[in-house]
Design an enzyme around this catalytic site. Sequence first.
Site, mmCIF file in Angstrom:
data_model
loop_
_atom_site.group_PDB
_atom_site.id
_atom_site.type_symbol
_atom_site.label_atom_id
_atom_site.label_comp_id
_atom_site.label_asym_id
_atom_site.label_seq_id
_atom_site.Cartn_x
_atom_site.Cartn_y
_atom_site.Cartn_z
ATOM 1 N N GLY A 439 -9.300 2.173 -2.815
ATOM 2 C CA GLY A 439 -9.284 2.822 -1.601
ATOM 3 C C GLY A 439 -7.698 2.908 -1.157
ATOM 4 O O GLY A 439 -6.895 2.095 -1.446
ATOM 5 N N ARG A 440 -7.347 3.982 -0.495
ATOM 6 C CA ARG A 440 -5.930 3.971 0.069
ATOM 7 C C ARG A 440 -5.981 4.795 1.063
ATOM 8 O O ARG A 440 -6.475 6.074 1.570
ATOM 9 C CB ARG A 440 -4.863 4.762 -1.214
ATOM 10 C CG ARG A 440 -3.529 4.797 -0.711
ATOM 11 C CD ARG A 440 -2.921 5.701 -1.919
ATOM 12 N NE ARG A 440 -2.861 4.737 -3.159
ATOM 13 C CZ ARG A 440 -1.960 4.179 -3.221
ATOM 14 N NH1 ARG A 440 -0.716 4.118 -2.331
ATOM 15 N NH2 ARG A 440 -1.577 3.406 -4.333
ATOM 16 N N GLY A 441 -5.018 4.464 2.195
ATOM 17 C CA GLY A 441 -4.540 5.084 3.429
ATOM 18 C C GLY A 441 -3.141 5.076 3.736
ATOM 19 O O GLY A 441 -2.252 4.976 2.762
ATOM 20 N N VAL A 446 -6.288 -0.659 -0.518
ATOM 21 C CA VAL A 446 -7.537 -1.479 -0.816
ATOM 22 C C VAL A 446 -7.958 -1.869 -2.266
ATOM 23 O O VAL A 446 -7.834 -0.987 -3.130
ATOM 24 C CB VAL A 446 -8.870 -0.972 -0.065
ATOM 25 C CG1 VAL A 446 -9.790 -2.097 -0.170
ATOM 26 C CG2 VAL A 446 -8.495 -0.535 1.494
ATOM 27 N N LYS A 460 -7.558 -5.738 1.748
ATOM 28 C CA LYS A 460 -6.799 -4.522 2.192
ATOM 29 C C LYS A 460 -5.258 -5.157 2.385
ATOM 30 O O LYS A 460 -5.012 -5.999 3.030
ATOM 31 C CB LYS A 460 -7.311 -3.986 3.516
ATOM 32 C CG LYS A 460 -6.583 -2.674 4.021
ATOM 33 C CD LYS A 460 -7.109 -2.129 5.290
ATOM 34 C CE LYS A 460 -6.979 -2.743 6.468
ATOM 35 N NZ LYS A 460 -7.559 -2.375 7.771
ATOM 36 N N ASP A 553 -10.214 5.354 15.862
ATOM 37 C CA ASP A 553 -9.974 6.000 14.731
ATOM 38 C C ASP A 553 -11.347 6.243 13.971
ATOM 39 O O ASP A 553 -11.346 6.007 12.760
ATOM 40 C CB ASP A 553 -8.898 5.556 13.795
ATOM 41 C CG ASP A 553 -8.236 6.392 12.608
ATOM 42 O OD1 ASP A 553 -8.547 7.664 12.756
ATOM 43 O OD2 ASP A 553 -7.852 5.915 11.749
#
Length: 717
Positions: A439-441, A446, A460, A553
């Site tokens: 995952g990526r933000g 992550v 993370k 959020d």
Amino acid sequence: MANRDVPVNGKQSELSLRRDGNLVLIDAGRTVIWSTKTKSTSSSSLQLQLLNTGNLVLDVGGQTLWQSFDYPTDTLLPNQPFTKSTKLVSSKSRSNYSSGFYKMFFDSDGILRLIYDAPETTTIYWPHPSFRSWEVGRLQYMYSRRAILDSNGQFNSSDGWKFKSADFGMGRQRIMRIDVDGNARVYSLVEHERRMKWEVEWQAISQPCKIHGTCGPNSLCTYSQDSGRKCSCLSGYKMVNYEDSSYGCEPEFKPCIQDDCDFIELRHVEFYGYDVRIHGNYTVDACKKDCLQDNTCIGFQFGWKEDSGFFYCCIKTSLQNGYEMGYEYSMYIKLPKRLVSSFKQKTVSQSSLNCPPPMLTTITRSYEENNDIKPLGFMLVFGCVIGFIEIVCIVVFWYFSSERSSTTEQIYIPAATAFRKFTYSELKKASCNFSEEIGRGGACVVYKGRLSDNRVAAIKRLKNTNHHGEAEFQAEISTIGRVNHMNLIETWGYCAEGKHRLVVYEYMENGSLAKNLGIGKLDWATRLGIATGTAKGLAYLHEECLEWVLHCDVKPHNILLDANYNPKVADFGLSRLFDRSGINQSDFSMIRGTRGYMAPEWVFNLPITSKVDVFSYGVVILEMITGRSPAGKHHSNNENGEVEVELGLIEWVKSMIQESDQSRTECWVEKIVDPSISGNYNRTTMENLVRTAVQCAEEDREARPSMSQVVSMLLHA
């Protein structure tokens, strides 16, 4: 910061104004850390007041006893006098506010200067010490020593130094500060995309490598617009501390004698100061011979003396403040011949580091008890004795319990380790050097990992280690320790080591809701379960926690699904804690959340309450039902089927409901439902879910239900 080098405990410390006129700061151990040392004969007219200028004033009957303007830390406010008795001292780092090594002050000759004042060395670097005062526009030995930054952004000093900020004029809030990197700057508060930000409008030194102490001894500072400022070790030297470039470099070789030594040439490089001898009209060979005969010499500077018309060399016993930036002459470094033969002309070695302000350990303070408090000592001894007896009893009980369990051949598996602090090396090993990204933000990546107890974890890793990124990390760590619910992600620990910030939580086999919506994999029963579970998790945060939490959020990317597609709310990086008396208060300094899911309160600067999460939840449910993005535009048709207007997701759903209610023909549910679940749902339940989501997404926050009411709506439809 009156007590910047002696921080107090966050609890049980107090600042008090006493009747005798003394303002006193006391720590948890009841020790006086700081005081104004003022006295007043009248306590009735005594007052402490923060003025609109930013000055904190203690006065009695209109007479000033003490004011903060007389004791600046690292910052000057507009119209705050800077005199011979005051000075600005930088912080050690962005996270350590204790006194640093850089100072701004009036020297004994009346010149305003910047100085690097470290335990080992002290050097002035602004104005550049190689210039005489009048060559840089300064006046020496003036009667007064005084400087001031006015409200328009103009700075005037008694030594003749003056300048105007780039945004000179009325209306801006400004400060002048000596930063952790040793540069003095003027900042203005400017609005960017509805956020207030401090922007540099003037700085004393345009070439950051010329600030002394930047890279430490035996290292070289280089600067470019693309990569910024970097420190690199000289050939034959290695970094002392790879996390902090200010420690400099140390030799990887033993000192050599004359026949075993030679020199490497570094062109356009200067090392300021530490010249033990200066030779005029010397050749390079003569300089080399002098240095070889002196065991303390480690190099020399060679150049052309314009005013005398001959070459010269400066013999050096220490290599400090080195930089490469268009300097005209050369530096010769003495090394063993084996290193000289393998030397290649490079200005940046493999051991280069970026040079933001040094990563220094935050100062800590212990609290000593008064030795004369004998009852406390007695209680401590008594408590230790009781504790020892309890430990013995537990060990005996455990032993006999183990004996009984072994006879019945029962196997007990120890519980998983509780929330704890991991080391960076542990997490690096667990994630196979962060090789499997899941995952990526915007501010994190992550990775999947396996801990030492064989638990599969999601790790993370924050990409941002600046002030804002650190604030998000601290918010998440402080929040997750207070939550415990089946629909909230279970966090197992964290890492805060040097510049590394990581959070470790349970691995969710089916990823995020956003990912599953993208592939159209979820059936009606699963989506209804996700809606209900998410509502329960948010209701717990808002109403059942020991301290109420606003997530701030809520979006499909932050709703994770386990192996059975049970939802768990995750990512508390933007969350806020409130005590039970302060849930309706708002002290947010910036807009939080993701476009498309943010409540109108953020945009219109209205008080922020738990209803912002309710709004975001409503948008998520509408997106889950319709399969449409809230950030996109959706067509609304007139009776003839022609496109009439483009609407946002919430308005589009409302228009579909309104059109069907008016025409009383086709049910509006079929018009909005995602085709991937068409025909496989209970119409009544679906209609109730949509109407609940629309009510959650109302512009008027008072019209929105609470999350506990949402749960009730979904369970008792």
